[in-house]
Scaffold this active site. Structure first.
Site, PDB file in Angstrom:
ATOM      1  N   LYS A  37      -2.446   0.507   1.365  1.00  0.00           N
ATOM      2  CA  LYS A  37      -2.678   1.046   0.159  1.00  0.00           C
ATOM      3  C   LYS A  37      -3.835   1.942  -0.034  1.00  0.00           C
ATOM      4  O   LYS A  37      -3.642   2.713  -1.098  1.00  0.00           O
ATOM      5  CB  LYS A  37      -3.017  -0.211  -0.721  1.00  0.00           C
ATOM      6  CG  LYS A  37      -4.461  -0.916  -0.539  1.00  0.00           C
ATOM      7  CD  LYS A  37      -4.846  -2.426  -1.276  1.00  0.00           C
ATOM      8  CE  LYS A  37      -5.976  -3.092  -0.750  1.00  0.00           C
ATOM      9  NZ  LYS A  37      -7.104  -1.920  -1.050  1.00  0.00           N
ATOM     10  N   THR A  38      -4.934   1.857   0.631  1.00  0.00           N
ATOM     11  CA  THR A  38      -5.982   2.869   0.539  1.00  0.00           C
ATOM     12  C   THR A  38      -5.514   4.370   0.688  1.00  0.00           C
ATOM     13  O   THR A  38      -5.676   5.191  -0.038  1.00  0.00           O
ATOM     14  CB  THR A  38      -7.038   2.508   1.489  1.00  0.00           C
ATOM     15  OG1 THR A  38      -7.752   1.206   0.991  1.00  0.00           O
ATOM     16  CG2 THR A  38      -8.055   3.753   1.192  1.00  0.00           C
ATOM     17  N   ASP A 241      -7.988   0.102  -7.757  1.00  0.00           N
ATOM     18  CA  ASP A 241      -7.570  -0.856  -6.715  1.00  0.00           C
ATOM     19  C   ASP A 241      -7.797  -2.139  -6.789  1.00  0.00           C
ATOM     20  O   ASP A 241      -8.758  -2.560  -7.700  1.00  0.00           O
ATOM     21  CB  ASP A 241      -8.494  -0.208  -5.476  1.00  0.00           C
ATOM     22  CG  ASP A 241      -7.959  -0.746  -3.981  1.00  0.00           C
ATOM     23  OD1 ASP A 241      -7.022  -1.298  -3.978  1.00  0.00           O
ATOM     24  OD2 ASP A 241      -8.726  -0.496  -3.047  1.00  0.00           O
ATOM     25  N   GLU A 242      -7.245  -2.812  -5.999  1.00  0.00           N
ATOM     26  CA  GLU A 242      -7.368  -4.726  -6.261  1.00  0.00           C
ATOM     27  C   GLU A 242      -7.387  -4.999  -7.446  1.00  0.00           C
ATOM     28  O   GLU A 242      -8.015  -5.869  -8.094  1.00  0.00           O
ATOM     29  CB  GLU A 242      -8.780  -4.674  -5.746  1.00  0.00           C
ATOM     30  CG  GLU A 242      -9.023  -4.570  -4.233  1.00  0.00           C
ATOM     31  CD  GLU A 242      -8.245  -5.001  -3.062  1.00  0.00           C
ATOM     32  OE1 GLU A 242      -7.559  -6.036  -3.526  1.00  0.00           O
ATOM     33  OE2 GLU A 242      -8.720  -4.845  -2.234  1.00  0.00           O
ATOM     34  N   GLN A 272      -2.594 -12.084  -3.114  1.00  0.00           N
ATOM     35  CA  GLN A 272      -4.023 -11.892  -2.534  1.00  0.00           C
ATOM     36  C   GLN A 272      -4.986 -12.478  -3.766  1.00  0.00           C
ATOM     37  O   GLN A 272      -5.932 -12.052  -3.814  1.00  0.00           O
ATOM     38  CB  GLN A 272      -4.412 -10.800  -2.033  1.00  0.00           C
ATOM     39  CG  GLN A 272      -3.526 -10.798  -0.567  1.00  0.00           C
ATOM     40  CD  GLN A 272      -4.116  -9.559   0.366  1.00  0.00           C
ATOM     41  OE1 GLN A 272      -5.188  -9.610   0.838  1.00  0.00           O
ATOM     42  NE2 GLN A 272      -3.053  -8.598   0.441  1.00  0.00           N
ATOM     43  N   ARG A 656      -5.454 -11.657   8.034  1.00  0.00           N
ATOM     44  CA  ARG A 656      -6.797 -10.988   8.557  1.00  0.00           C
ATOM     45  C   ARG A 656      -6.452 -10.870  10.206  1.00  0.00           C
ATOM     46  O   ARG A 656      -6.989  -9.902  10.585  1.00  0.00           O
ATOM     47  CB  ARG A 656      -7.869 -11.728   8.311  1.00  0.00           C
ATOM     48  CG  ARG A 656      -8.495 -12.187   6.982  1.00  0.00           C
ATOM     49  CD  ARG A 656      -8.239 -10.868   6.173  1.00  0.00           C
ATOM     50  NE  ARG A 656      -7.047 -10.816   5.204  1.00  0.00           N
ATOM     51  CZ  ARG A 656      -6.845  -9.673   4.516  1.00  0.00           C
ATOM     52  NH1 ARG A 656      -7.387  -8.530   4.682  1.00  0.00           N
ATOM     53  NH2 ARG A 656      -5.594  -9.630   3.997  1.00  0.00           N
TER      54      ARG A 656
END
Length: 725
Positions: A37-38, A241-242, A272, A656
């Site tokens: 995503k970044t 973002d997020e 998430q 993770r």
């Protein structure tokens, strides 16, 4: 020859490219864990710049300073520093602060303002509670019936006030807890009593807390059309973002800034969303197309992080969640990999020793300690793991320890500097009025307070006029004079434009801070460590001021920032700063692990009552009840989908892991000295058994004689050589 626009479309998978090349209008990018995503955000910004969009017209917002800095650095590495000059990449709170600094005349303070960090806000609330005879348990809250006279947790009250602020509730409209029972009703009732007094106290101190950095811009943008139009004209493209972590106030902030033609791109993952207990609302991302009609929706489903077994387990766990609006199925080209280790231990002590022994084995086999993490639902689970790692001399770092900004020596010096800039900052004054000791005891403070109240003056004015106040001892008057002189000198130096670090150093010398730290420390090493923190603050002043100048996003901000602004920015920076872990094993709560990744992950305590947490479900009716923070301090909020959020928390932990995943639980735990059987977490039932290797561990894994001898030999070899006589 390839153009820059074409270059920023290359090397992307089809879904990523679709998001990067999107033109005008709102867009929701549903980015699965590890899906890049970044890369999408940074390449989209780079492409907009290549298309000729001025960098000053682009705003990128995220949730931590670290994430904002990393995003800015990646953009610079792609396009170069000059094309990125003037680009705004910051947190929500930093953006709100910038707006308030430029529109402060609308705040009604008649000048500047201070920012209260979380400990300042908590201290203010605690003082209000004491003044109302609530906090110390000596009586009942006025205006209400309570069954408890024990000490109440000010942090729990602060959490409820924060939630009320972000929901735009006032002291009058805030619910009184009439629909709640027991402890929940008590805390809601107390919060409603304290809330208006807290707001009044902030106004009196000319201060804003962290919540105000979002809520006050919303108020200004909503109340003053000229302010709203000015900011809507400034930013043509906004990226967030997020997005799943946004709350009601942040959503409203965005809606007011983007205006009627929202070129808004948000990136997030509803799977998430794990911060409902602190106000995040998953409905913001689920209802994005309703808030911004005509929105394009892009799904990023290719995972670049995890091996196939880990990813299959994650997909199975999240697919079991009922009534999902957006369905994603992550896939990877990283086929193969280790089977998941499903480990059942006899007791928690056995679980901890197994984890310690397994980590030691992995490191011996060549695994880098920095690529190993142990994750847990609550901080209280960490102690046994720490002991097991210490026993094996394995270095570890805990995420979520004391933040740099909260260290006493740092906060003390910053309080002096804050007071030099904001004379009305009574919280800062009370903190340092007699530190280091200068003869201003409790009796003297009471007389200073009485004078200030009778004259309707701030407390600092009483300190400055101490020679005129009756009843003060000569030592108290001398102490007040010394304090007033030190603050006046610092204020004059800052007004003259002297470097912040130089002013801070001189102030520390004036109050003999280093001498006090040395005298009060138990050892010389401890004193050096505390002074090193102060030195780090000096360096931070220089680094951050340079950073502000380099990343300035308009002509006004390009000037050297005033010290008040620098203090504001430092407060925001240190609010989420963590020290670098180095080559050590990482211990963290599942909430703290979000956004991180490791080759090897141990998830421990996978039992009913731990994950999902016991407070997420009413044991009798299987209904949602109070949901608390991951360190179990204070009541945070009621989460409508508490079990779903716990499932998402487990999913975050699973995703993770890049290479190897351990899922650990205890068969029994001691409760009041008696072993009680434990039920496996319901989420384990959703993990396909064909992906797992089952392991049972019955005994504590002790160090072998050979290992003990090896460690002893190494310790002896590292001893200093004994002098010969």
């Amino acid at each position: 020859m390839e153009s820059d626009v074409e270059r920023f479309e290359r090397g992307l998978n089809p879904a990523q490219r679709e998001a990067v090349v999107h033109g005008a209008g709102p867009m929701l990018v549903l980015a699965g864990a590890g899906s890049g995503k970044t890369r999408v955000i940074t390449f989209r910004i780079a492409r907009l710049l290549a298309l000729g969009v001025p960098p000053s017209a682009i705003l990128a917002v995220t949730f931590t300073n670290k994430a904002a800095e990393e995003m800015h650095e990646r953009i610079v590495s792609i396009v170069g520093s000059k094309p990125a000059q003037g680009l705004t990449v910051c947190t929500f709170h930093a953006f709100g602060l910038s707006l308030l600094q430029r529109e402060k005349r609308y705040l009604g303070f008649g000048g500047g303002f201070a920012i209260f960090d979380q400990s300042d806000a908590l201290g203010t609330i605690r003082e209000i509670m004491r003044g109302m005879n609530i906090y110390d348990g000596r009586g009942k809250p006025s205006g209400g019936d309570t069954a408890s006279t024990r000490r109440l947790d000010a942090g729990a009250v602060a959490s409820r006030i924060s939630l009320a602020k972000n929901a735009f509730e006032t002291g009058e409209t805030m619910p009184d807890g009439g629909d709640l029972e027991g402890e929940a009703a008590l805390y809601q009732q107390v919060a409603k009593l304290v809330y208006p007094k807290y707001v009044s106290a902030l106004r009196g101190f000319h201060a804003l807390d962290f919540d105000d950095l979002i809520c006050e811009p919303v108020r200004l943008l909503g109340s003053f059309p000229e302010v709203r139009e000015r900011w809507q004209r400034k930013f043509r493209y906004i990226l967030v973002d997020e997005y799943q972590d946004t709350n009601k106030a942040q959503l409203e902030f965005l809606r007011l800034v983007v205006g009627e033609a929202p070129n808004l791109t948000v990136v997030g993952d509803d799977d998430q969303s794990i911060y409902g207990w602190r106000g995040a609302d998953v409905r913001n991302i689920l209802s994005f197309d309703e808030h911004f009609p005509g929105a394009k929706i892009v799904k990023l489903e290719q995972n670049y992080r995890s091996r196939q077994p880990v990813l299959e387990a994650a997909n199975a766990v999240i697919a079991a969640m009922p009534a999902k609006k957006f369905k994603k199925s992550l896939f990877t080209e990283r086929a193969g990999g280790d089977m998941l280790q499903l480990v059942t231990c006899a007791l928690p002590e056995v679980e901890a020793s197994f984890v310690g022994a397994e980590i030691e084995r992995l490191i011996r086999e060549g695994r880098n300690a920095a690529e190993i993490s142990v994750m847990y639902r609550s901080n209280s689970q960490a102690a046994a793991i720490e002991e097991a790692l210490r026993e094996r001399s394995i270095a570890y770092t805990m995420i979520g320890g004391q933040a740099f900004f909260d260290r006493k020596e740092v906060k003390d010096l910053l309080s002096y500097l804050r007071l030099a800039v904001h004379p009305n900052d009574e919280i800062a004054l009370r903190r340092i009025i007699n530190y280091p000791t200068r003869g201003i005891g409790e009796t003297a403070l009471q007389r200073l307070e009485a004078w200030a109240i009778s004259k309707d003056q701030p407390l600092l004015r009483a300190v400055q006029r101490a020679s005129d106040i009756e009843g003060l001892s000569s030592s108290a008057r001398a102490g007040c004079a010394a304090l007033a002189e030190a603050l006046a000198e610092a204020r004059t130096s800052l007004s003259a434009g002297k470097p912040a670090s130089a002013v801070a150093r001189h102030l520390a010398e004036t109050i003999k801070l280093k001498d006090d730290l040395t005298a009060g420390a138990p050892t010389g090493t401890a004193a050096e460590k505390r002074w090193a923190n102060v030195e780090n603050l000096f360096r931070s002043f220089d680094r951050w001021q340079k950073r502000v100048e380099e990343t300035a996003w308009d002509a006004t901000a390009a000037r050297t920032p005033g010290f008040a602004e620098l203090l504001h920015r430092l407060t925001l920076r240190f609010a989420d700063e963590e020290e670098a872990a180095g080559a050590t094993v990482t211990l963290t709560t599942l909430h703290g692990a979000k956004g991180l990744e490791y080759e090897v992950v141990f998830l421990i305590g996978l039992e009913e009552g731990i994950l999902p947490h016991k407070r997420s479900v009413n044991p009798n009716a299987n209904e949602v009840v109070e949901f608390r923070t991951d360190d179990e301090t204070g009541v945070a909020s009621v989460v409508d989908d508490a079990i779903d959020e716990e499932r998402r928390l487990f999913y975050v932990g699973v995703t993770r892991a890049k290479e190897r995943l351990y899922l650990c639980r205890a068969r029994a735990r001691s409760i009041r000295g008696q072993p009680q059987p434990r039920t496996p977490s319901r989420f384990l039932a959703d993990v396909p058994r064909e992906l797992c290797e089952m392991r049972d561990v019955e005994e504590v894994q002790r160090l072998s004689t050979a290992v003990i001898r090896e460690k002893t030999a190494k310790a002896i070899a590292n001893l200093p050589t004994r002098p010969k006589f």
